[in-house]
Enzyme design. Sequence first.
Site, PDB file in Angstrom:
ATOM      1  N   HIS A 289      44.496  59.046  -3.745  1.00 21.41           N
ATOM      2  CA  HIS A 289      45.435  58.068  -4.543  1.00 21.41           C
ATOM      3  C   HIS A 289      45.650  58.171  -5.908  1.00 21.41           C
ATOM      4  O   HIS A 289      44.725  58.889  -6.865  1.00 21.41           O
ATOM      5  CB  HIS A 289      44.871  56.864  -3.974  1.00 21.41           C
ATOM      6  CG  HIS A 289      45.216  56.427  -2.616  1.00 21.41           C
ATOM      7  ND1 HIS A 289      44.302  56.692  -1.862  1.00 21.41           N
ATOM      8  CD2 HIS A 289      45.954  55.863  -2.045  1.00 21.41           C
ATOM      9  CE1 HIS A 289      44.725  56.210  -0.456  1.00 21.41           C
ATOM     10  NE2 HIS A 289      46.044  55.845  -0.806  1.00 21.41           N
TER      11      HIS A 289
ATOM     12  N   LYS B  68      44.762  53.102  -8.569  1.00 18.65           N
ATOM     13  CA  LYS B  68      44.212  52.261  -7.488  1.00 18.65           C
ATOM     14  C   LYS B  68      42.658  51.961  -7.602  1.00 18.65           C
ATOM     15  O   LYS B  68      41.959  52.547  -8.136  1.00 18.65           O
ATOM     16  CB  LYS B  68      44.296  53.157  -6.059  1.00 18.65           C
ATOM     17  CG  LYS B  68      43.724  52.650  -4.866  1.00 18.65           C
ATOM     18  CD  LYS B  68      44.125  53.454  -3.629  1.00 18.65           C
ATOM     19  CE  LYS B  68      43.645  52.878  -2.329  1.00 18.65           C
ATOM     20  NZ  LYS B  68      44.372  51.353  -2.264  1.00 18.65           N
TER      21      LYS B  68
END
Length: 236
Positions: free
Chosen positions: A127, A131
């Site tokens: 990600h 995140k």
Amino acid sequence: MRTDQQPVRIALFAPDGRMGKAIKAAIDEDSSFLLSNDNGDVLIDFSGLGALPTSLDRAVSAGVPILIGTTGLDELADETIARAAESVAVLRAPNTSLGVALLADLVERAAAVLGPEHWDIEIAEAHHRKKADAPSGTALYLGEAAKRGRGKATEERGRDGTDLNREKGAIGYASIRGGTVAGDHDVMFLGPDERLILSHRAESRAIFARGALAAARFLRGKPPGLYTMRDVIDSL
């Protein structure tokens, strides 16, 4: 006009967040939905753990279903969600992509067939750098699907060091953070002389927004209870 022919009115709990903006853009492209923060048929919350009690209180007070797309929830959040589900329909979705919902179904089936005696399961996810939680909620969601397939399984997270021995039947997780990756997930079934890899690649937040709207359409008019994206998939 019948209720099911009227646009689904969407109220956004965090309209200025990344997902809030993506959902607004998706609503603009689909005439079967209408943004109505003051009088929504369904409340959508993609904010954060700290705001969850407020969004659930808002849904319960208004008597409307709520979709929770927030990840990184703890046991207290689980209890709060369960209480709210006694009053209104609550759909908890660590990932609202319809593709990921289907992937979870495939993972459960594969885990049931490919047993722990000869097949290891590793879940790798990547990600963007901002995140905050790891493993991702989606990775854990896929891990739960694998556990259902096998009946039970332990977990291995954050391996580091030497003389590490992989526990037979455990589900391993690996997390990568960097750049602007919207979300990559690979569920690897590693067996003797062969590998089965079930993958999903998110190319933009638009897929999560479209899935959230599909979930909102499913939730409108639903009785109190706790629902998942699998319920949405089964209704299509």
